[in-house]
Design a protein around this motif. Structure first.
Motif, PDB file in Angstrom:
ATOM      1  N   THR A 243       0.828  -1.291  -0.066  1.00  0.00           N
ATOM      2  CA  THR A 243      -0.005  -0.056   0.092  1.00  0.00           C
ATOM      3  C   THR A 243       0.924   1.327   0.080  1.00  0.00           C
ATOM      4  O   THR A 243       0.422   2.415  -0.883  1.00  0.00           O
ATOM      5  CB  THR A 243      -0.950   0.121   1.329  1.00  0.00           C
ATOM      6  OG1 THR A 243      -1.676  -1.248   1.209  1.00  0.00           O
ATOM      7  CG2 THR A 243      -1.781   1.170   1.232  1.00  0.00           C
ATOM      8  N   HIS A 244       2.109   1.145   0.811  1.00  0.00           N
ATOM      9  CA  HIS A 244       2.981   2.303   0.932  1.00  0.00           C
ATOM     10  C   HIS A 244       4.260   2.052   0.336  1.00  0.00           C
ATOM     11  O   HIS A 244       4.761   1.178  -0.024  1.00  0.00           O
ATOM     12  CB  HIS A 244       2.959   2.649   2.333  1.00  0.00           C
ATOM     13  CG  HIS A 244       1.650   2.813   2.993  1.00  0.00           C
ATOM     14  ND1 HIS A 244       0.886   3.802   2.908  1.00  0.00           N
ATOM     15  CD2 HIS A 244       0.842   1.751   3.823  1.00  0.00           C
ATOM     16  CE1 HIS A 244      -0.280   3.897   3.411  1.00  0.00           C
ATOM     17  NE2 HIS A 244      -0.098   2.659   4.119  1.00  0.00           N
ATOM     18  N   LYS A 245       4.863   3.297  -0.083  1.00  0.00           N
ATOM     19  CA  LYS A 245       6.308   2.986  -0.425  1.00  0.00           C
ATOM     20  C   LYS A 245       7.057   4.521  -0.231  1.00  0.00           C
ATOM     21  O   LYS A 245       6.438   5.445   0.184  1.00  0.00           O
ATOM     22  CB  LYS A 245       6.298   2.928  -2.006  1.00  0.00           C
ATOM     23  CG  LYS A 245       5.810   4.031  -2.730  1.00  0.00           C
ATOM     24  CD  LYS A 245       5.671   3.905  -4.332  1.00  0.00           C
ATOM     25  CE  LYS A 245       4.956   5.090  -5.109  1.00  0.00           C
ATOM     26  NZ  LYS A 245       4.774   4.854  -6.391  1.00  0.00           N
ATOM     27  N   LEU A 246       8.482   4.438  -0.168  1.00  0.00           N
ATOM     28  CA  LEU A 246       9.324   5.638  -0.040  1.00  0.00           C
ATOM     29  C   LEU A 246       8.999   6.475  -1.268  1.00  0.00           C
ATOM     30  O   LEU A 246       9.020   5.882  -2.314  1.00  0.00           O
ATOM     31  CB  LEU A 246      10.615   5.203   0.194  1.00  0.00           C
ATOM     32  CG  LEU A 246      10.772   4.658   1.540  1.00  0.00           C
ATOM     33  CD1 LEU A 246      12.370   4.196   1.839  1.00  0.00           C
ATOM     34  CD2 LEU A 246      10.402   5.194   2.991  1.00  0.00           C
ATOM     35  N   ILE A 247       8.868   7.734  -1.301  1.00  0.00           N
ATOM     36  CA  ILE A 247       8.985   8.566  -2.232  1.00  0.00           C
ATOM     37  C   ILE A 247      10.100   9.496  -2.248  1.00  0.00           C
ATOM     38  O   ILE A 247      10.941   9.607  -1.077  1.00  0.00           O
ATOM     39  CB  ILE A 247       7.752   9.461  -2.454  1.00  0.00           C
ATOM     40  CG1 ILE A 247       7.391  10.343  -1.253  1.00  0.00           C
ATOM     41  CG2 ILE A 247       6.479   8.426  -2.410  1.00  0.00           C
ATOM     42  CD1 ILE A 247       6.309  11.235  -1.563  1.00  0.00           C
ATOM     43  N   ALA A 248      10.325  10.374  -2.927  1.00  0.00           N
ATOM     44  CA  ALA A 248      11.459  11.392  -2.868  1.00  0.00           C
ATOM     45  C   ALA A 248      11.301  12.329  -1.542  1.00  0.00           C
ATOM     46  O   ALA A 248      10.321  12.798  -1.308  1.00  0.00           O
ATOM     47  CB  ALA A 248      11.595  12.377  -4.152  1.00  0.00           C
ATOM     48  N   ALA A 249      12.432  12.416  -1.068  1.00  0.00           N
ATOM     49  CA  ALA A 249      12.598  13.153   0.331  1.00  0.00           C
ATOM     50  C   ALA A 249      11.897  14.405   0.037  1.00  0.00           C
ATOM     51  O   ALA A 249      11.278  15.206   1.104  1.00  0.00           O
ATOM     52  CB  ALA A 249      14.045  13.236   0.819  1.00  0.00           C
ATOM     53  N   ASP A 250      12.131  15.059  -0.989  1.00  0.00           N
ATOM     54  CA  ASP A 250      11.405  16.759  -1.082  1.00  0.00           C
ATOM     55  C   ASP A 250       9.981  16.753  -1.580  1.00  0.00           C
ATOM     56  O   ASP A 250       9.305  17.798  -1.333  1.00  0.00           O
ATOM     57  CB  ASP A 250      12.438  17.179  -2.199  1.00  0.00           C
ATOM     58  CG  ASP A 250      12.135  16.940  -3.713  1.00  0.00           C
ATOM     59  OD1 ASP A 250      11.508  15.931  -3.633  1.00  0.00           O
ATOM     60  OD2 ASP A 250      12.850  17.529  -4.562  1.00  0.00           O
ATOM     61  N   GLN A 251       9.486  15.430  -1.405  1.00  0.00           N
ATOM     62  CA  GLN A 251       8.080  15.289  -1.757  1.00  0.00           C
ATOM     63  C   GLN A 251       7.259  14.851  -0.433  1.00  0.00           C
ATOM     64  O   GLN A 251       5.962  14.937  -0.706  1.00  0.00           O
ATOM     65  CB  GLN A 251       7.699  14.355  -3.040  1.00  0.00           C
ATOM     66  CG  GLN A 251       8.128  15.009  -4.214  1.00  0.00           C
ATOM     67  CD  GLN A 251       7.547  16.324  -4.424  1.00  0.00           C
ATOM     68  OE1 GLN A 251       6.464  16.371  -4.624  1.00  0.00           O
ATOM     69  NE2 GLN A 251       8.179  17.338  -4.683  1.00  0.00           N
ATOM     70  N   VAL A 252       7.894  14.366   0.387  1.00  0.00           N
ATOM     71  CA  VAL A 252       7.201  13.827   1.839  1.00  0.00           C
ATOM     72  C   VAL A 252       6.205  14.718   2.271  1.00  0.00           C
ATOM     73  O   VAL A 252       5.322  14.298   2.740  1.00  0.00           O
ATOM     74  CB  VAL A 252       8.341  13.045   2.554  1.00  0.00           C
ATOM     75  CG1 VAL A 252       7.497  12.663   3.677  1.00  0.00           C
ATOM     76  CG2 VAL A 252       8.770  12.230   1.905  1.00  0.00           C
ATOM     77  N   PHE A 253       6.737  15.850   2.423  1.00  0.00           N
ATOM     78  CA  PHE A 253       5.971  16.890   3.332  1.00  0.00           C
ATOM     79  C   PHE A 253       5.476  18.040   2.447  1.00  0.00           C
ATOM     80  O   PHE A 253       5.023  19.194   2.749  1.00  0.00           O
ATOM     81  CB  PHE A 253       7.018  17.403   4.550  1.00  0.00           C
ATOM     82  CG  PHE A 253       7.350  16.498   5.414  1.00  0.00           C
ATOM     83  CD1 PHE A 253       6.507  15.914   6.587  1.00  0.00           C
ATOM     84  CD2 PHE A 253       8.558  15.831   5.096  1.00  0.00           C
ATOM     85  CE1 PHE A 253       6.719  14.947   7.212  1.00  0.00           C
ATOM     86  CE2 PHE A 253       8.670  14.581   6.189  1.00  0.00           C
ATOM     87  CZ  PHE A 253       8.208  14.279   7.178  1.00  0.00           C
ATOM     88  N   SER A 254       5.715  17.890   1.231  1.00  0.00           N
ATOM     89  CA  SER A 254       5.049  19.003   0.263  1.00  0.00           C
ATOM     90  C   SER A 254       3.541  19.019   0.278  1.00  0.00           C
ATOM     91  O   SER A 254       2.798  18.185   0.275  1.00  0.00           O
ATOM     92  CB  SER A 254       5.550  18.702  -1.178  1.00  0.00           C
ATOM     93  OG  SER A 254       4.925  19.406  -2.253  1.00  0.00           O
TER      94      SER A 254
END
Length: 462
Positions: A243-254
């Protein structure tokens, strides 16, 4: 009436359209628990009222993040005397029972618990158009009740365990604190039931509680209890769900990428709504006093990062100057909270409670504790690789691997409210922070609660 009455009294006057914290004997509304909640629409309003409590000061607006970070070794209060000293007290381990922030934690948490209890108590008698929706709503309430109790026992220790709707507040005077050993089984029971009721995540329910949220919180609860096998089983289920995956660090809290695939459960905030009252106050409270961006002034400095912590990020680390940044003065700060565009206390950033990077790092810690070093490093490397650090090449003994996992938890989860609780569950708070008094491992019960009901005995040392 006096504001700081015992919480179980004040929640009796629950008004689903309000978040006020004062007891109202004769509410000026017809939407009172005793004669409301007769159909699905009204139950949905009650459910929304439970979610609304998570936005309050004493829960995820400012208090619980501060409780989870300021006592740790990475953050400090730049202005400890301001705002009644309540944040500085957390930083300096001198919290007093009269702290209004601690009173907020207690009151707001029990307000949420009472509201959840009402829904759980009444939902079975209400007809829903879709049984799956009814199940999901009950699962959401069980999850939130469990989460609030988990926060309470980690913060205060023994707390009154109330799982029934309060029909007569007088019945709750004289109730003593329930031992932690009895509260945890209720937390686990609620989450186990929630896992069976909650749906998988889809495009329509990303902002709600879903199955993987209950599984993740159960994994964290069992990890706290050092039941590594059970913790692993629930966290494995989250990974296996895909269901979940890591995404680019600069997008996590965007702000442009809210409710993304890495996030498992968040408390939602929105800027510019209801006269700028639906945003988060975290930007104002936790940013350095010298930070001025987009004409935003008035930050309080209650959550600055220490220079030696910022120095732990290497130049290659993709999280550097993304999760954390520095002012021209060199003062480091958490950059996960968006700059408001309306007023300084109205940030649109959701508060992230659970996310997939935490799942991977918990699994790394668990596998390491179980003696599965290679598996632990595999999970660790997923987080390291996303941060552009490459695979771990250090020593592979248990202590060395734990050290790297612990470092990555600090760098990855900074200012998400985990550090103090990590140190507590690992039994390292005293050694890492130089604490010599065991009483400092728990916060005091609010003086107002004990004054309202002397059956509540204060924690030792306060």
């Amino acid at each position: 009436m006096k504001k700081y009455l015992y919480i179980l009294i004040f929640v009796m006057a629950l008004v689903v359209t309000s978040c006020e914290k004062e007891l109202i004997q004769n509410p000026n509304t017809s939407k009172v628990a005793d004669n409301f909640y007769t159909n699905e629409t009204e139950l949905e309003e009650a459910v929304n009222a439970v979610f609304a409590t998570l936005q309050l000061t004493g829960i995820y607006n400012t208090a619980m993040p501060a409780v989870g970070e300021l006592p740790g070794e990475d953050a400090y209060d730049e202005t400890p005397a301001n705002d009644g000293g309540v944040y500085g007290m957390l930083d300096d381990f001198n919290v007093i029972p009269q702290s209004e922030l601690i009173a907020d934690v207690w009151e707001d948490s029990y307000q949420g618990i009472q509201r959840a209890n009402i829904v759980i108590n009444r939902i079975q008698d209400i007809e829903f158009a879709e049984e799956a929706t009814k199940d999901a709503r009950k699962g959401e309430m069980l999850f939130i009740r469990a989460m609030l109790y988990f926060n309470l026992v980690r913060t205060f220790g023994d707390v009154p365990l109330v799982i029934d709707e309060v029909a007569n507040p007088q019945d709750y005077f004289g109730q003593t604190r329930t031992p932690v050993s009895e509260v945890y089984p209720q937390i686990i029971s609620d989450l186990d039931e929630a896992v069976g009721l909650l749906p998988a995540r889809n495009d329509d329910n990303k902002g709600r509680v879903v199955k993987t949220a209950a599984q993740t919180l159960l994994g964290k609860v069992y990890l706290t209890l050092k039941d590594y096998a059970k913790a692993k089983s629930y966290l494995d289920a989250v990974v296996e769900s895909k269901t979940h995956k890591l995404i680019a660090a600069d997008q996590v809290f965007s702000l442009e990428n809210e409710l993304n695939d890495e996030l498992i459960f968040v408390v939602q905030y929105a800027s510019g709504l209801s006269s700028n009252t639906e945003g988060s106050d975290a930007y104002r409270m936790f940013n350095p006093t010298g930070r001025v961006e987009e004409n935003m002034t008035g930050t309080k400095g209650h959550g600055v990062l220490k220079p030696d912590f910022y120095a732990l990020y290497t130049e290659a680390d993709a999280r550097k100057d993304v999760y954390v940044k520095t002012l021209e003065s060199g003062l480091a700060f958490n950059n996960k909270i968006a700059v408001p565009t309306t007023v300084v206390a109205d940030s649109g950033s959701d508060w992230v409670v659970l996310r997939y990077a935490d799942v991977l790092l918990m699994l790394a810690e668990i596998e390491n504790e179980l003696g599965n070093g290679a598996e632990a490093i595999d999970y660790l490397d997923e987080v390291r690789n996303r941060a552009n650090l490459g695979a771990y090449t250090g020593a592979t003994d248990k202590e060395s691997v734990f050290g790297e996992i612990d470092l990555q938890r600090r760098l990855e989860l900074v200012w998400e409210g985990h550090r103090w609780f990590d140190l507590l569950r690992q039994g390292r708070a005293k050694s890492v922070l130089g604490i010599t008094d065991d009483s400092k491992l728990l916060l005091p019960l609010p003086a107002s609660q004990i004054a309202a009901d002397p059956a509540l005995v204060q924690n030792p040392g306060y």
